[in-house]
Design a protein around this motif. Structure first.
Motif, PDB file in Angstrom:
ATOM      1  N   GLY A   5      19.651  61.929  49.508  1.00  0.00           N
ATOM      2  CA  GLY A   5      18.515  61.017  49.449  1.00  0.00           C
ATOM      3  C   GLY A   5      17.459  61.316  50.505  1.00  0.00           C
ATOM      4  O   GLY A   5      17.630  62.207  51.353  1.00  0.00           O
ATOM      5  N   ALA A   6      16.385  60.556  50.435  1.00  0.00           N
ATOM      6  CA  ALA A   6      15.315  60.720  51.428  1.00  0.00           C
ATOM      7  C   ALA A   6      15.874  60.426  52.824  1.00  0.00           C
ATOM      8  O   ALA A   6      15.460  61.024  53.812  1.00  0.00           O
ATOM      9  N   ARG A   7      16.834  59.541  52.876  1.00  0.00           N
ATOM     10  CA  ARG A   7      17.407  59.174  54.172  1.00  0.00           C
ATOM     11  C   ARG A   7      18.036  60.355  54.902  1.00  0.00           C
ATOM     12  O   ARG A   7      18.072  60.362  56.129  1.00  0.00           O
ATOM     13  N   THR A   8      18.572  61.307  54.180  1.00  0.00           N
ATOM     14  CA  THR A   8      19.127  62.482  54.864  1.00  0.00           C
ATOM     15  C   THR A   8      18.011  63.280  55.534  1.00  0.00           C
ATOM     16  O   THR A   8      18.198  63.863  56.598  1.00  0.00           O
ATOM     17  N   GLN A   9      16.827  63.275  54.925  1.00  0.00           N
ATOM     18  CA  GLN A   9      15.691  63.964  55.550  1.00  0.00           C
ATOM     19  C   GLN A   9      15.271  63.273  56.857  1.00  0.00           C
ATOM     20  O   GLN A   9      14.703  63.915  57.733  1.00  0.00           O
ATOM     21  N   PHE A  10      15.547  61.964  56.956  1.00  0.00           N
ATOM     22  CA  PHE A  10      15.198  61.253  58.195  1.00  0.00           C
ATOM     23  C   PHE A  10      15.819  61.949  59.412  1.00  0.00           C
ATOM     24  O   PHE A  10      15.226  61.981  60.478  1.00  0.00           O
ATOM     25  N   PHE A  11      17.062  62.476  59.242  1.00  0.00           N
ATOM     26  CA  PHE A  11      17.668  63.162  60.401  1.00  0.00           C
ATOM     27  C   PHE A  11      17.637  64.682  60.273  1.00  0.00           C
ATOM     28  O   PHE A  11      17.611  65.396  61.266  1.00  0.00           O
ATOM     29  N   MET A  12      17.610  65.188  59.029  1.00  0.00           N
ATOM     30  CA  MET A  12      17.611  66.645  58.870  1.00  0.00           C
ATOM     31  C   MET A  12      16.324  67.266  59.433  1.00  0.00           C
ATOM     32  O   MET A  12      16.347  68.353  60.017  1.00  0.00           O
TER      33      MET A  12
END
Ligand SMILES: *Cc1c(COP(=O)(O)O)cnc(C)c1O
Length: 356
Positions: A75-82
């Protein structure tokens, strides 16, 4: 049974033709004798799909040769930390805080470096010049182009100064012409405007790879996904298949400029009604209004609840505001129909007559 009007913020409404085609392709896709859910991601059958999806996205976003389209997990949420994990690495970044999702992104970024937040608001997005400049040593500027929960949207592109420009476009992706070549990293969870949940479109400038951490688990390295063409592990094949169909539908229906006119027309109908009466109140500043997620209220929580419950009985779902802010929200993504918007506006008028 007939379908009802879907105003959900995500997963959201998809074009009817795409859903019907997917129904048929589940059984037998492109006369291969194998359905889209059952074919190998390494097959020619699927390779054609993913290559076409990439090509269509590159075209619609006006990408240049240095930019790669990826389909990633989590999800977009993984991009928050990636993003900060790969690119911040103890440095400094600027985040514009315009809502729930940008706040979620900056909280994760703080794990990996210094985060400056020069602007914060839930009722408007900063106008050019309103938040100053990014510091000289900023690695990147991150912003959320459409705030799904608050109902605000950027109608301009912020200036990242010397830093890279990074944008979470999840909830207004492909809703209006955007020059993607001006960005260094774009990401969008598919389930808001281009497909079902399960994949996140990431557009990465390949020249950033030399700045990325290569000492991370492989699934978290952008370089691995670029080298393997989003096939380092099994991608979410069905979601990519639907994205390909939705982008084809966009092109067949006049492209992004036509989509923008349609989106403006639909949003204007709802905002027009809100502005014409004291009964309905918009929740954000007029110049920052989102065309995708319209947030509004009667001003009375009980009446708001009565509205979305009655709307459901009238065949309109998804109008309850996000649980964190209450009120009401109508999501008018690309595939929203004029029929649904007209039904909503009519029902808002009727509701006002009976409760105003
Ligand atoms: C929905 C949403 C997210 C979260 O997406 P997931 O795919 O559920 O992680 C992030 N940003 C924005 C702008 C969103 O609308």
């Amino acid at each position: 049974m007939s379908r009802i009007h879907n105003f959900s913020a995500g997963p959201g409404v998809l074009p009817e033709g795409v859903v019907r085609q997917a129904q048929a392709d589940l059984w037998n896709h492109e006369a291969a004798g194998i359905g889209i859910l059952e074919c190998s991601h390494r097959s020619k059958q699927f390779d054609d799909v993913i290559e076409s999806a990439k090509a269509r996205l590159s075209h619609l976003l006006n990408l240049d040769d240095d930019q790669e389209v990826l389909f990633l997990h989590g999800g977009a949420r993984t991009q928050f930390f990636m993003i900060p994990m790969n690119l911040l690495r103890g440095g400094r970044a600027t985040y514009l805080d315009t809502g729930t999702w940008s706040d979620g992104a900056l909280v994760e970024a703080r794990r990996f470096g210094q985060v400056d937040v020069p602007f914060s608001s839930r009722t408007h997005v900063p106008q050019p010049g309103e938040w100053g400049e990014v510091p000289e040593n900023t690695r990147y500027l991150h912003y959320t182009s459409n705030n799904t929960v608050a109902g605000t949207e950027f109608h301009h592109r912020p200036d990242p100064g010397p830093g890279w420009l990074i944008c979470d476009m999840s909830s207004n992706f492909l809703s209006k012409p955007v020059d993607g070549s001006k960005f260094d990293l774009i990401y969008a969870g598919a389930q808001k405007n281009v497909g079902p949940s399960g994949t996140t479109v990431v557009v990465l400038r390949k020249s950033l790879l030399e700045h990325c951490d290569t000492d991370l688990p492989k699934m978290l390295q952008y370089g691995i996904h670029v080298n393997k063409g989003s096939m380092y592990n099994t991608p979410c094949t069905f979601s990519i298949y639907v994205i390909e169909k939705v982008t084809a539908w966009l092109e067949d229906n006049g492209g992004i400029a036509a989509m923008e006119s349609r989106n403006i027309e639909q949003a204007d109908k709802v905002y027009g009604l809100i502005d014409s009466t004291a009964f309905w109140q918009g929740k954000v500043d007029v110049e920052s209004r989102s065309r995708m997620n319209i947030t509004f209220t009667t001003g009375e929580p009980e009446l708001d609840t009565r509205f979305w419950k009655q709307a459901l009985e009238e065949g309109m779902s998804g109008l309850k505001g996000h649980r964190s802010v209450g009120g009401l929200r109508a999501s008018l993504y690309n595939a929203q129909t004029h029929e649904a918007v007209d039904a909503l506006v009519d029902f808002m008028k009727t509701f006002e007559q009976t409760h105003g």
